[in-house]
Design a protein around this motif. Structure first.
Motif, PDB file in Angstrom:
ATOM      1  N   LEU A 132     -21.514   0.000  32.897  1.00 38.22           N
ATOM      2  CA  LEU A 132     -21.648   0.716  31.626  1.00 38.22           C
ATOM      3  C   LEU A 132     -20.848   0.024  30.540  1.00 38.22           C
ATOM      4  N   PRO A 133     -21.312   0.130  29.298  1.00 45.42           N
ATOM      5  CA  PRO A 133     -20.443  -0.322  28.203  1.00 45.42           C
ATOM      6  C   PRO A 133     -19.244   0.633  28.062  1.00 45.42           C
ATOM      7  N   LEU A 134     -18.135   0.090  27.594  1.00 39.82           N
ATOM      8  CA  LEU A 134     -16.903   0.884  27.519  1.00 39.82           C
ATOM      9  C   LEU A 134     -17.119   2.201  26.767  1.00 39.82           C
ATOM     10  N   ALA A 135     -17.874   2.141  25.663  1.00 40.86           N
ATOM     11  CA  ALA A 135     -18.085   3.350  24.845  1.00 40.86           C
ATOM     12  C   ALA A 135     -18.691   4.471  25.686  1.00 40.86           C
ATOM     13  N   GLU A 136     -19.572   4.129  26.586  1.00 40.22           N
ATOM     14  CA  GLU A 136     -20.216   5.138  27.421  1.00 40.22           C
ATOM     15  C   GLU A 136     -19.284   5.591  28.552  1.00 40.22           C
ATOM     16  N   LEU A 137     -18.577   4.606  29.110  1.00 39.29           N
ATOM     17  CA  LEU A 137     -17.642   4.913  30.202  1.00 39.29           C
ATOM     18  C   LEU A 137     -16.538   5.867  29.740  1.00 39.29           C
ATOM     19  N   ARG A 138     -16.142   5.697  28.494  1.00 42.18           N
ATOM     20  CA  ARG A 138     -15.069   6.543  27.936  1.00 42.18           C
ATOM     21  C   ARG A 138     -15.358   8.038  28.075  1.00 42.18           C
ATOM     22  N   ARG A 139     -16.629   8.385  28.022  1.00 42.71           N
ATOM     23  CA  ARG A 139     -16.992   9.808  28.137  1.00 42.71           C
ATOM     24  C   ARG A 139     -16.626  10.388  29.499  1.00 42.71           C
ATOM     25  N   HIS A 140     -16.380   9.497  30.460  1.00 46.08           N
ATOM     26  CA  HIS A 140     -16.027   9.946  31.813  1.00 46.08           C
ATOM     27  C   HIS A 140     -14.553   9.687  32.137  1.00 46.08           C
ATOM     28  N   GLN A 197       0.485  12.132  25.308  1.00 46.79           N
ATOM     29  CA  GLN A 197       1.431  11.556  26.287  1.00 46.79           C
ATOM     30  C   GLN A 197       0.768  10.296  26.832  1.00 46.79           C
ATOM     31  N   PRO A 198       0.737   9.241  25.998  1.00 48.48           N
ATOM     32  CA  PRO A 198      -0.155   8.109  26.287  1.00 48.48           C
ATOM     33  C   PRO A 198       0.214   7.292  27.527  1.00 48.48           C
ATOM     34  N   SER A 199       1.407   7.503  28.104  1.00 50.11           N
ATOM     35  CA  SER A 199       1.775   6.644  29.237  1.00 50.11           C
ATOM     36  C   SER A 199       1.529   7.289  30.591  1.00 50.11           C
ATOM     37  N   GLY A 212     -15.761  11.469  37.255  1.00 51.76           N
ATOM     38  CA  GLY A 212     -14.822  11.102  36.209  1.00 51.76           C
ATOM     39  C   GLY A 212     -13.564  10.443  36.742  1.00 51.76           C
ATOM     40  N   PHE A 213     -12.901   9.759  35.814  1.00 50.95           N
ATOM     41  CA  PHE A 213     -11.636   9.080  36.109  1.00 50.95           C
ATOM     42  C   PHE A 213     -10.548   9.656  35.196  1.00 50.95           C
ATOM     43  N   CYS A 214      -9.306   9.401  35.570  1.00 49.25           N
ATOM     44  CA  CYS A 214      -8.164   9.761  34.728  1.00 49.25           C
ATOM     45  C   CYS A 214      -7.291   8.529  34.596  1.00 49.25           C
ATOM     46  N   MET A 215      -6.818   8.272  33.403  1.00 46.96           N
ATOM     47  CA  MET A 215      -5.895   7.147  33.244  1.00 46.96           C
ATOM     48  C   MET A 215      -4.967   7.369  32.059  1.00 46.96           C
ATOM     49  N   ALA A 216      -3.952   6.506  31.973  1.00 47.16           N
ATOM     50  CA  ALA A 216      -3.025   6.575  30.845  1.00 47.16           C
ATOM     51  C   ALA A 216      -3.785   6.181  29.574  1.00 47.16           C
ATOM     52  N   LEU A 271      -6.152   2.788  28.593  1.00 46.58           N
ATOM     53  CA  LEU A 271      -7.548   2.838  28.127  1.00 46.58           C
ATOM     54  C   LEU A 271      -7.688   2.098  26.805  1.00 46.58           C
ATOM     55  N   GLU A 272      -6.731   2.342  25.900  1.00 46.17           N
ATOM     56  CA  GLU A 272      -6.785   1.710  24.577  1.00 46.17           C
ATOM     57  C   GLU A 272      -6.675   0.197  24.669  1.00 46.17           C
ATOM     58  N   ALA A 273      -6.046  -0.290  25.729  1.00 44.89           N
ATOM     59  CA  ALA A 273      -5.845  -1.741  25.891  1.00 44.89           C
ATOM     60  C   ALA A 273      -7.097  -2.442  26.430  1.00 44.89           C
ATOM     61  N   LEU A 274      -8.106  -1.663  26.845  1.00 48.58           N
ATOM     62  CA  LEU A 274      -9.300  -2.288  27.419  1.00 48.58           C
ATOM     63  C   LEU A 274     -10.181  -2.870  26.317  1.00 48.58           C
ATOM     64  N   PRO A 275     -10.554  -4.126  26.436  1.00 56.28           N
ATOM     65  CA  PRO A 275     -11.487  -4.696  25.450  1.00 56.28           C
ATOM     66  C   PRO A 275     -12.893  -4.130  25.625  1.00 56.28           C
TER      67      PRO A 275
END
Ligand code: ZN
Length: 426
Positions: free
Chosen positions: A97-105, A112-114, A128-132, A136-140
Motif C-alpha cells: 500500500l502507499p503510505l497515505a493509505e497505510l496510515r489509515r490502519h 505522546q509521540p514517542s 491495524g498497527f500501533c506505533m510511535a 510514523l512521521e519519519a517514514l518517507p
C-alpha cells in the motif's frame, strides 16, 4: 514485606511482560502456565461460540508474526520488538500500500509521540498497527508491505482458577484480568501479586475460602459468572486487582453496595498504611468489578489499583513498561491486600463480660503482661477501648475505627482479653 518479595514479584512481571496476550489464544495460555509455577491453577477452556449471558465466547486469535516493510525489504515496524505493534485481535492482512493509505490502519498518539499506544479490535473485524507517532512521521512516502500473519479460528477461551479451602464455604473472590499484551502495570502486576498471594495462602489455615481467578477482561469474567452462578452465591467479599505496581498511591474503588465489609476493610487498611491513598465510590466503568457488580449479581467486590486507570500518561502505552513498575510498590500492594484479608478473617462481635465499671486489669496482670512491650501504651489504650465499646453491637473493625488504632492492634488485644474471659463471643 521484604525487599526480596518485591524483587521476586518484579521478576514474575518481567517474565509475563513480553508475552502477546489477548482475550483468547496461546499468549493467554502461556501466561497462565507461568503463573502455575507459583500456584496450582486449574485451567478451564470454554469453546468458541458458547453463549454466556448476552455474549458469545469469541473465536480464538492466533498471531505468528506482523510487520511493515519498506520497498527495500527493511522492517520499519516489527511485532517481535513489541507485541503492542499489532492491534490486539487484529484480522490478517498481506498487502502493498502507499503510505497515505497505510496510515489509515496505523494508530499513534500525536500528543505522546514517542510511545506506542495499545489498541484492540475485539468485537469488530479490522486490521491495524500501533506505533510511535515520531516513527510514523519519519517514514518517507512510498509503497509499504503490511503483513499480519494471524487467524481467528474455533478454539476456546482460557481462564485459570485456584480455590484455597478454608473452614467455611464462604468465599473471597480475588480476580485479575490477563488479556493485555506487553503492559507491565496493567495487567502483569495484578497477575503477579495475586499469584504470590495464592501461593502464600496455600500453607495457611483460614476461616474463609479464597477463590483466585485469572481471566481475560470482561468476556472472561462474564464467562466465569455464567458458569458459576451457584458459586457466586457463596462470595462474601471480593477484590479486583489491577495496576498495583506503579509509584502512585493506592486507590480503592468501593463495591456497588458501598458499605460492604471489604469496603470498610480496605478503607481502614489504606488509612493506616498509605495516608495519601484515594477512596472512590463505585462507578460502572473500569475493570471486571463491572461484571461482578452488575445488578443481577451485585457482589461485594471492590477494585484495588494504584494510579487510577486512564488518569496517567503511561496508561495503555508502551511507557507502561518494566521500569514503570516498582518492586517495593508490588510488595506494598500485596501487603495491603493481606492486611485487608486478615480483617475479613478476624473481624467479629465480642461482648464485655464485666460491663459494670471497668474490670480490674492490674489484678489480672494485664498491664504487666504488656509491660515490656514498646507498644504497651497503645495496647493499654486498645484494651480500654475494647472493654468500653464491646457491647455486642460493634465489630472489632468498628472499634478500631472509633479508637483510631490499627485493626491488628485491636485484634491482638482482643485475643488477650478473650483468653482472660473478659471478652466473650456475642
Ligand atoms: Zn487496561
Amino acid at each position: 514485606m521484604t525487599a526480596e518479595t518485591g524483587a521476586a514479584l518484579h521478576a514474575l512481571v518481567a517474565g509475563l511482560y513480553p508475552i502477546c496476550r489477548s482475550i483468547t489464544g496461546d499468549g493467554l495460555r502461556r501466561s497462565l502456565d507461568m503463573l502455575r509455577r507459583h500456584v496450582p491453577l486449574a485451567i478451564h477452556e470454554v469453546p468458541s461460540g458458547t453463549a454466556v449471558f448476552d455474549w458469545t465466547v469469541p473465536r480464538e486469535w492466533r498471531i505468528r508474526d506482523a510487520f511493515i516493510e519498506d520497498s527495500a525489504g527493511r522492517r520499519v515496524l516489527d511485532f517481535r520488538a513489541s507485541s503492542l505493534h499489532v492491534v490486539s485481535y487484529s484480522a490478517a492482512v498481506d498487502a502493498v500500500l502507499p503510505l497515505a493509505e497505510l496510515r489509515r490502519h496505523i494508530h499513534t498518539l500525536p500528543a505522546q509521540p514517542s510511545v506506542i499506544p495499545y489498541r484492540t479490535s475485539y468485537y469488530a473485524e479490522a486490521w491495524g498497527f500501533c506505533m510511535a507517532h515520531d516513527a510514523l512521521e519519519a517514514l518517507p512516502e512510498g509503497l509499504y508491505r503490511a503483513r499480519i500473519d494471524a487467524e481467528h479460528l474455533d478454539g476456546s477461551l482460557t481462564y485459570g482458577e485456584y480455590l484455597h479451602r478454608g473452614e467455611t464455604e464462604e468465599e473471597v473472590l480475588l480476580s485479575a484480568h490477563c488479556c493485555h499484551p506487553s503492559l507491565a502495570n496493567d495487567n502483569c502486576s495484578g497477575m503477579a501479586v495475586l499469584a504470590f498471594l495464592a501461593a502464600r495462602m496455600a500453607g495457611r489455615r483460614t476461616r474463609l475460602s479464597y477463590r483466585f481467578l485469572f481471566a481475560p477482561g470482561t468476556i472472561g469474567a462474564i464467562t466465569w459468572l455464567a458458569r458459576n452462578r451457584e458459586t457466586a452465591l457463596r462470595i462474601r467479599h471480593g477484590l479486583v486487582v489491577a495496576g498495583v505496581g506503579d509509584a502512585g498511591a493506592a486507590t480503592y474503588k468501593r463495591s456497588r453496595r458501598g458499605d460492604a465489609p471489604i469496603d470498610a476493610a480496605m478503607a481502614h487498611v489504606l488509612q493506616h498504611a498509605e495516608p495519601s491513598a484515594r477512596l472512590r465510590d463505585f462507578s460502572p466503568y473500569g475493570y471486571d468489578e463491572r461484571q461482578f457488580c452488575s445488578p443481577g449479581f451485585d457482589l461485594p467486590v471492590g477494585l484495588l489499583q494504584r494510579s487510577p486507570y486512564g488518569e496517567f500518561p503511561e496508561y495503555h502505552t508502551s511507557a507502561d513498561d518494566l521500569d514503570f513498575v516498582r518492586p517495593e510498590k508490588l510488595a506494598a500492594s500485596l501487603a495491603l491486600i493481606e492486611n485487608a484479608l486478615s480483617i475479613l478473617e478476624q473481624d467479629r462481635h465480642l461482648r464485655n463480660a464485666f460491663p459494670f465499671c471497668e474490670p480490674q486489669l492490674g489484678r489480672r496482670g494485664l498491664y504487666a503482661a504488656l509491660g515490656g512491650d514498646p507498644d504497651a501504651a497503645r495496647r493499654n489504650l486498645a484494651m480500654l477501648w475494647l472493654l468500653n465499646q464491646a457491647d455486642g453491637s460493634r465489630s472489632l473493625l468498628d472499634i478500631a475505627e472509633r479508637a483510631a488504632l490499627p485493626f491488628a492492634t485491636i485484634a491482638a488485644t482482643a485475643a488477650v482479653l478473650e483468653r482472660e474471659g473478659l471478652l466473650v463471643p456475642d
